[in-house]
Design an enzyme around this catalytic site. Structure first.
Site, PDB file in Angstrom:
ATOM      1  N   ARG A  75      46.578  -2.764 -52.830  1.00  0.00           N
ATOM      2  CA  ARG A  75      46.363  -4.193 -52.585  1.00  0.00           C
ATOM      3  C   ARG A  75      47.044  -4.548 -51.267  1.00  0.00           C
ATOM      4  NH1 ARG A  75      44.645  -6.783 -57.396  1.00  0.00           N
ATOM      5  NH2 ARG A  75      44.945  -5.521 -59.262  1.00  0.00           N
ATOM      6  N   HIS A 114      48.174  -8.349 -47.240  1.00  0.00           N
ATOM      7  CA  HIS A 114      47.859  -9.768 -47.367  1.00  0.00           C
ATOM      8  C   HIS A 114      48.931 -10.657 -46.742  1.00  0.00           C
ATOM      9  CE1 HIS A 114      45.682  -8.463 -51.302  1.00  0.00           C
ATOM     10  NE2 HIS A 114      44.956  -8.185 -50.240  1.00  0.00           N
ATOM     11  N   LYS A 130      58.016 -14.057 -50.400  1.00  0.00           N
ATOM     12  CA  LYS A 130      57.800 -13.419 -51.697  1.00  0.00           C
ATOM     13  C   LYS A 130      59.043 -12.648 -52.128  1.00  0.00           C
ATOM     14  CE  LYS A 130      52.884 -12.608 -50.827  1.00  0.00           C
ATOM     15  NZ  LYS A 130      51.851 -11.577 -50.618  1.00  0.00           N
ATOM     16  N   GLU A 147      69.587  -9.596 -64.796  1.00  0.00           N
ATOM     17  CA  GLU A 147      69.184 -10.944 -64.427  1.00  0.00           C
ATOM     18  C   GLU A 147      68.189 -10.792 -63.288  1.00  0.00           C
ATOM     19  OE1 GLU A 147      72.135 -13.769 -62.588  1.00  0.00           O
ATOM     20  OE2 GLU A 147      72.052 -14.589 -64.633  1.00  0.00           O
ATOM     21  N   ASP A 174      54.785 -18.037 -59.780  1.00  0.00           N
ATOM     22  CA  ASP A 174      55.062 -16.663 -60.214  1.00  0.00           C
ATOM     23  C   ASP A 174      53.733 -15.979 -60.472  1.00  0.00           C
ATOM     24  OD1 ASP A 174      57.767 -17.148 -60.150  1.00  0.00           O
ATOM     25  OD2 ASP A 174      58.106 -16.855 -62.285  1.00  0.00           O
ATOM     26  N   ASN A 175      53.607 -14.732 -60.017  1.00  0.00           N
ATOM     27  CA  ASN A 175      52.380 -13.958 -60.191  1.00  0.00           C
ATOM     28  C   ASN A 175      52.702 -12.628 -60.850  1.00  0.00           C
ATOM     29  OD1 ASN A 175      50.741 -15.873 -58.730  1.00  0.00           O
ATOM     30  ND2 ASN A 175      51.733 -15.117 -56.894  1.00  0.00           N
ATOM     31  N   ASP A 234      39.896  -6.244 -49.635  1.00  0.00           N
ATOM     32  CA  ASP A 234      40.766  -5.294 -48.936  1.00  0.00           C
ATOM     33  C   ASP A 234      39.967  -4.300 -48.101  1.00  0.00           C
ATOM     34  OD1 ASP A 234      42.964  -6.626 -49.928  1.00  0.00           O
ATOM     35  OD2 ASP A 234      43.240  -5.259 -51.605  1.00  0.00           O
ATOM     36  N   TYR A 287      55.810 -11.145 -58.782  1.00  0.00           N
ATOM     37  CA  TYR A 287      56.414 -11.743 -57.597  1.00  0.00           C
ATOM     38  C   TYR A 287      56.409 -13.258 -57.660  1.00  0.00           C
ATOM     39  CZ  TYR A 287      51.518 -11.757 -55.918  1.00  0.00           C
ATOM     40  OH  TYR A 287      50.156 -11.922 -55.796  1.00  0.00           O
TER      41      TYR A 287
END
Length: 185
Positions: free
Chosen positions: A59, A62, A72, A28, A48-49, A169, A132
């Site tokens: 990356r 941030h 997150k 789950e 949601d990403n 970045d 995430y």
């Protein structure tokens, strides 16, 4: 769900129960009641990403300024990453500290990163799918980036990987410029 605290206040590693047999596995990935019981946090996820990145892609680091700071809940569904969180909350006892942990499809760990922290990751496998949930919508005008290689933070990124960076970045600011403070010694 097993919950592990970290050196940064509020950042938690969550290990879901995985049920597996010769057919594969089931877990789950998110249950609001279980999340609230495990973390003591009542949050509302609004977005949601999902990103897919090749080996070496880095990356981060941030974050979004208030009032658009994002909490997150992050995980890797394919491959592996070295995931990094930096505490940029001025009143936090762990201000200026960072932690790094491997998140992978094999360990199934998730990380809860509360609002007010900078976050980044480097792909250590051939490629990785990173997913995430966020507690605030993406807001380009309030998005910020701290340099991944800030010498004062001295993050111990995985050795032997030449980072592949976006223009955003590559233009990350120093910790000092971003927070107005020095990294505590």
């Amino acid at each position: 769900m097993k919950v592990t605290t970290t050196a940064i206040d509020g950042v938690l590693l969550l290990e879901p129960r995985v049920f597996g047999d010769e057919r594969g596995f089931f877990l789950e990935s998110y249950n609001q009641r279980t999340f609230e019981e495990a973390t003591g946090q009542v949050v509302q996820f609004v977005q949601d990403n999902h990103s897919r990145s090749a080996q070496g892609v880095l990356r981060g680091l941030h974050y979004q300024d208030e009032p658009y700071a994002q909490g997150k809940l992050v995980r890797v569904t394919r491959g592996a990453v070295f995931d990094v969180v930096v505490d940029i909350r001025p009143r936090s006892p762990s201000f200026g500290q960072w932690i790094g942990v491997e998140l992978s499809e094999s360990n199934q760990l998730q990380a809860w990163i509360p609002p007010g922290l900078a976050h980044g990751f480097c792909v250590t496998s051939e490629s990785a799918d990173f997913q995430y949930k966020t507690t605030e919508y993406y807001n380009a005008a309030h998005e910020r980036c701290i340099a991944w290689n800030d010498p004062d933070l001295a993050i111990g990124w995985p050795a032997g990987i030449e980072p592949v960076l976006s223009a955003k970045d590559r233009a990350g600011r120093s910790f000092h410029a971003a927070t107005g403070r020095q990294v505590p010694q």
